[in-house]
Design a protein around this motif. Structure first.
Motif, short mmCIF file in Angstrom:
data_model
loop_
_atom_site.label_atom_id
_atom_site.label_comp_id
_atom_site.label_asym_id
_atom_site.label_seq_id
_atom_site.Cartn_x
_atom_site.Cartn_y
_atom_site.Cartn_z
N ILE A 15 15.16 6.89 -9.07
CA ILE A 15 13.98 6.35 -9.76
C ILE A 15 14.35 5.13 -10.60
CG2 ILE A 15 12.25 6.83 -11.56
CD1 ILE A 15 12.38 9.80 -10.53
N ASN A 16 15.42 5.24 -11.36
CA ASN A 16 15.83 4.12 -12.21
C ASN A 16 16.27 2.92 -11.37
OD1 ASN A 16 15.29 5.55 -14.54
ND2 ASN A 16 17.39 6.30 -14.77
N SER A 30 7.51 7.80 -5.37
CA SER A 30 6.11 7.40 -5.15
C SER A 30 5.33 7.26 -6.44
CB SER A 30 5.41 8.40 -4.22
OG SER A 30 5.10 9.61 -4.90
N LYS A 31 5.82 7.88 -7.51
CA LYS A 31 5.12 7.82 -8.81
C LYS A 31 5.51 6.61 -9.64
CE LYS A 31 4.92 12.89 -9.17
NZ LYS A 31 5.39 14.07 -9.97
N ILE A 32 6.51 5.83 -9.21
CA ILE A 32 6.93 4.65 -9.96
C ILE A 32 5.73 3.71 -10.13
CG2 ILE A 32 8.40 2.59 -9.91
CD1 ILE A 32 10.50 4.27 -8.41
N PRO A 33 5.36 3.38 -11.36
CA PRO A 33 4.12 2.61 -11.60
C PRO A 33 4.06 1.29 -10.84
CG PRO A 33 4.96 3.50 -13.66
CD PRO A 33 6.01 3.77 -12.62
N ASN A 34 5.18 0.59 -10.72
CA ASN A 34 5.17 -0.73 -10.05
C ASN A 34 4.89 -0.64 -8.56
OD1 ASN A 34 5.95 -1.60 -12.55
ND2 ASN A 34 7.53 -2.99 -11.81
N LEU A 66 4.10 2.46 -0.50
CA LEU A 66 5.41 3.02 -0.14
C LEU A 66 5.32 3.65 1.23
CD1 LEU A 66 8.34 4.06 -0.92
CD2 LEU A 66 7.19 6.12 -1.77
N PHE A 67 6.31 3.36 2.09
CA PHE A 67 6.36 4.02 3.38
C PHE A 67 7.81 4.38 3.70
CE2 PHE A 67 6.38 4.69 7.93
CZ PHE A 67 5.18 5.34 8.15
N PRO A 120 -2.66 10.03 -5.03
CA PRO A 120 -3.46 9.02 -5.74
C PRO A 120 -3.31 7.60 -5.19
CG PRO A 120 -1.61 9.74 -7.09
CD PRO A 120 -1.69 10.68 -5.93
N LYS A 121 -2.16 7.29 -4.56
CA LYS A 121 -1.96 5.94 -4.02
C LYS A 121 -2.34 5.86 -2.54
CE LYS A 121 1.63 4.82 -7.39
NZ LYS A 121 3.05 4.41 -7.63
N ASN A 122 -2.85 6.98 -2.02
CA ASN A 122 -3.27 7.04 -0.61
C ASN A 122 -2.14 6.60 0.32
OD1 ASN A 122 -5.18 7.71 1.35
ND2 ASN A 122 -5.90 5.60 1.53
N LEU A 123 -0.95 7.12 0.07
CA LEU A 123 0.21 6.79 0.89
C LEU A 123 0.10 7.45 2.26
CD1 LEU A 123 3.05 7.29 -1.75
CD2 LEU A 123 1.85 5.17 -1.18
N GLU A 124 0.61 6.77 3.27
CA GLU A 124 0.67 7.36 4.60
C GLU A 124 1.98 8.12 4.75
OE1 GLU A 124 -0.42 4.99 7.99
OE2 GLU A 124 -1.43 3.51 6.71
#
Length: 596
Positions: free
Chosen positions: A319-320, A351-355, A359-360, A493-497
Motif C-alpha cells: 500500500i505504501n 484498491s482502497k488507495i484514494p489516488n 485498477l485492473f 465503490p470504484k466499480n472495478l472489473e
C-alpha cells in the motif's frame, strides 16, 4: 503478425498471438497431469499448433520468456517433484552453505538423484551431447549462452525453423506487457507495476503508458536483492511447513483467522528485514539467508500469529509503495502483474488507495502468463496495439464423441437442452462439475473447468472438502457473481472489473447470504464478476438461480482432485468424476449424473 512464445520454467507452457490478439495459451501441467510441471512444454506447443492450424514456418517470431534461463527446472522438475523435506534439504544443504558459509556447492550435485535425462529434450541426440555437469556454480555468463543455444536448437528442430527466428525477452517486460495489454485500461499515464521474487535479476518494475506514442516505457526497476517481499513471503511459507512457491495462498487464507496483538509483534520481525523509503526499498544486509533468519526469529510464535503478521506486513509495504508511486507519477490508473499480484487480500487494500480510480489485475499474474506478455510486448514494439483479453478461455475445447458418454451405463445420461436442467440440480443441493467449452488459462477455474454449487448452503463446504477437494479446513471457496447484479452481494465503490478472481471484495452480509462462498473469518469474497458476453450459458444459469433465490451467484472451485492440475479433457473430467463424490458432470451437450 504471428508469434509463438514459450516459458521454460515453473508452470511451463506457451501462447500464440495472431494479428492483434492471443488465440491460444496453455500450461504443460494440463497435459502431463503433474502440478506446476516445469518440463519442456512439448505437449502444450503441439496442442497450440493443432488448435490454431499453424506450423513453425508460419510464425514471424518465436520468443523464449526470460534472458537468464536455467536447465534446473526442467532437469529435476523442482516445482513438482520436491516434497517439503526436499525444500528444507535445499535450504540446509545448498543455500545455507553457499550464502552463509561461503562454500560453493552445486544444486545439481545435491539433488542428482532427481535428474531426469529420459525426458524431452534431454533424450534427443542434441540433449545427450549437452554435458549438464559442465555448468558452473555459480552459473556463469558463458553457461547462460550455452543453455540459450541448447534451447534455441531444440525449438528450431521441433518447429523446423531457423534459429534466427528465436529470441529471448526479459522477464519483467513480459509481466508488464501482460498486465497492461491484457487489461481493458488504456488511460494515458497508466502505472504498470510488476512484483515477484526474481526474474532476470529484478523483483519489481514501474512502467508508464503513453497514449500518444501507444507504448509502455519502464521508468524504474528494483534489483532482487533490495526488494525482497516475494522471498520473505515464500520462505515464511516454508517455515510454516507448507510448500514454498506453491502454498503461499494458504498462508494468505490463514492470516485472517487471527487479529490480535501478536500480529504487530510478528510484523516487527519483517520490518527489521525490509523497509520502504519513498520509492526505495532497503533490505537488511546483515541477513545473508532469509530462510535461516526467519526460522530462528519466528520459532517462538504460533502459526496463525505468523501468517497474520506476514500478511499485515505485505499489505503495509504494498500500500505504501504503490501510494507513493501514484503520487510521484501523478497517475490514477494502475495495473498490476507478477507473482505478488496473486495476493487477493493485498489487492483489496490496494484498491482502497484514494489516488487510484481505476485498477485492473489480470488473471494468473505468475510466470505461466509470461508467454502472453511476451507476445504483447513484441507486438507493441512493432507498432501493433494488442486487443485486451476478453476472457482467459484460451485452451482447447472439451470435445468428445457422443458415444463416449452414451456408453456410460452406470450413470444417468441426458442431452443438455436448457440451463433449467442444471438449475434444478443446484436447487436440490447437488455438486456439479463442468467440463465444457474452451479451457481456462491459469490456476483459477472460471466456469468451464469448475465445480459449482449452491453458495447458500454451508454444508456444501464440508461436502466438497471431504469428498472431492481434500482442502485445508481454513481455505475458503469463492463465488461467481453476475457483474450486473454485484451490488446485492459485494462492496465495489470504484466499480472495478474483476473477471479473473484477482481481487477480494468485502461483502454485504456475505456470511449469511452466501456462507459457502466467503472467507469464514472475515466475510470477504474472491469473486469472479461475470458479464453475460463472457460466458452466456453460465451467466444464464446463474441468472435463473438468482430469479429463484435472490442470490446472483454460485460457489465456484477448480475441477480437480487435491494435488492435481485442473482437468483438461472430458476423459480427465470423467476420471475425477468417478474417483470422487461429485454428483453431476456438465459437458458441452450432455449432463451425466450418478444414479445413487
Amino acid at each position: 503478425m504471428k508469434i509463438l512464445a514459450i516459458t521454460l520454467e515453473k508452470c511451463s507452457g506457451c501462447a500464440i498471438f495472431v494479428d492483434d490478439k492471443i488465440v491460444f495459451s496453455s500450461s504443460e501441467e494440463r497435459y502431463s497431469r503433474i502440478k506446476s510441471d516445469s518440463s519442456f512444454p512439448l505437449n502444450s506447443i503441439k496442442d497450440g499448433l493443432n488448435y490454431t492450424k499453424l506450423e513453425g514456418k508460419d510464425f514471424d517470431k518465436v520468443i523464449i520468456c526470460g534472458n537468464k534461463i536455467s536447465l534446473i527446472p526442467s532437469l529435476i522438475n523442482e516445482y513438482s517433484s520436491f516434497s517439503l523435506d526436499d525444500q528444507i534439504k535445499a535450504m540446509d544443504e545448498y543455500w545455507y552453505p553457499n550464502l552463509v558459509l561461503g562454500q560453493n556447492k552445486s544444486f545439481l550435485e545435491v539433488f542428482k538423484d532427481k535428474i531426469n535425462l529420459e525426458q524431452f529434450p534431454y533424450n534427443t541426440e542434441l540433449g545427450k551431447k549437452f554435458d549438464i555437469f559442465k555448468l558452473q556454480n555459480p552459473y556463469s555468463e558463458e553457461d547462460g549462452k550455452n543453455v540459450s543455444n541448447f534451447f534455441k536448437k531444440t525449438i528450431s528442430s521441433l518447429l523446423d525453423i531457423t534459429e534466427d527466428k528465436i529470441i529471448h525477452m526479459e522477464h519483467d517486460s513480459c509481466h508488464a506487457a501482460y498486465g497492461f495489454y491484457g487489461s481493458p485500461i488504456r488511460d494515458d499515464n497508466t502505472l504498470i507495476i510488476t512484483a515477484d521474487a526474481w526474474g532476470d535479476d529484478l523483483s519489481g518494475t514501474f512502467a508508464l503508458y503513453s497514449k500518444e506514442e501507444n507504448q509502455i516505457k519502464r521508468v524504474k526497476e528494483y534489483h532482487h536483492k533490495s526488494f525482497q517481499l516475494g522471498r520473505i513471503y515464500r520462505y515464511t511459507t516454508l517455515v510454516l511447513r507448507m510448500l514454498a512457491n506453491e502454498h503461499e495462498y494458504k498462508v494468505m487464507g490463514l492470516a485472517s483467522y487471527y487479529n490480535g496483538p501478536m500480529t504487530k509483534k510478528v510484523e516487527k520481525i519483517f520490518d527489521n528485514m525490509l523497509q520502504l523509503d519513498g520509492l526505495e526499498f532497503i533490505f537488511n544486509k546483515n541477513i545473508p539467508d532469509i530462510y535461516d533468519h526467519l526460522k530462528n526469529n519466528l520459532k517462538n510464535f504460533r502459526f496463525d500469529h505468523i501468517a497474520s503478521g506476514l500478511q499485515s506486513f505485505a499489505e503495509k509495504i504494498l500500500i505504501n509503495w504503490i501510494s507513493n508511486a501514484c503520487k510521484f507519477y501523478q497517475t490514477k490508473s494502475v495495473v498490476f502483474s507478477g507473482g505478488i499480484s496473486m495476493n487477493v487480500k493485498a489487492n483489496l487494500e490496494i484498491s482502497k488507495i484514494p489516488n487510484i480510480e481505476n485498477l485492473f489485475i489480470c488473471g494468473a499474474g505468475t510466470d505461466e502468463t509470461l508467454p502472453i506478455g511476451a507476445c504483447y510486448n513484441w507486438a507493441q514494439m512493432n507498432g501493433i496495439s494488442p486487443k485486451p483479453l476478453s476472457s482467459l478461455y484460451l485452451g482447447s475445447d472439451a470435445k468428445y464423441e457422443e458415444k463416449e458418454v452414451l456408453s456410460l451405463s452406470e450413470y444417468s445420461v441426458e442431452k443438455f437442452d436448457s440451463e433449467e436442467q442444471l438449475l434444478e440440480k443446484l436447487l436440490e443441493g447437488k455438486i456439479i462439475a463442468t467440463c465444457r467449452g474452451n479451457m481456462e488459462m491459469g490456476q483459477r477455474s472460471l466456469g468451464n473447468r469448475s465445480i459449482i454449487a449452491d453458495p447458500r448452503l454451508s454444508s456444501n463446504v464440508e461436502k466438497i472438502n471431504n469428498s472431492i477437494k481434500k482442502r485445508d479446513f481454513w481455505m475458503p471457496f469463492a463465488p461467481i457473481i453476475l457483474s450486473e447484479y454485484q451490488d446485492i452481494l459485494i462492496e465495489n465503490p470504484k466499480n472495478l472489473e474483476s473477471p479473473f478472481m484477482t481481487i477480494a471484495f468485502e461483502t454485504k452480509d456475505g456470511k449469511n447470504k452466501i456462507p459457502a462462498a466467503v472467507h469464514q473469518a472475515d466475510g470477504t469474497a474472491r469473486a469472479q464478476l461475470l458479464k453475460k458476453e463472457e460466458n452466456p450459458i453460465l451467466w444464464n444459469l446463474i441468472f435463473k438461480f438468482y430469479k429463484k433465490t435472490g442470490i446472483p451467484a454460485v460457489l465456484n472451485t477448480s475441477f480437480n482432485l487435491h494435488g492435481e492440475p485442473i482437468v483438461r479433457t472430458v476423459s480427465d473430467g470423467l476420471r475425477v468424476f468417478k474417483k470422487s463424490d461429485l454428483e453431476v458432470l456438465w459437458l458441452n451437450n450432455h449432463i451425466i449424473e450418478k444414479k445413487n
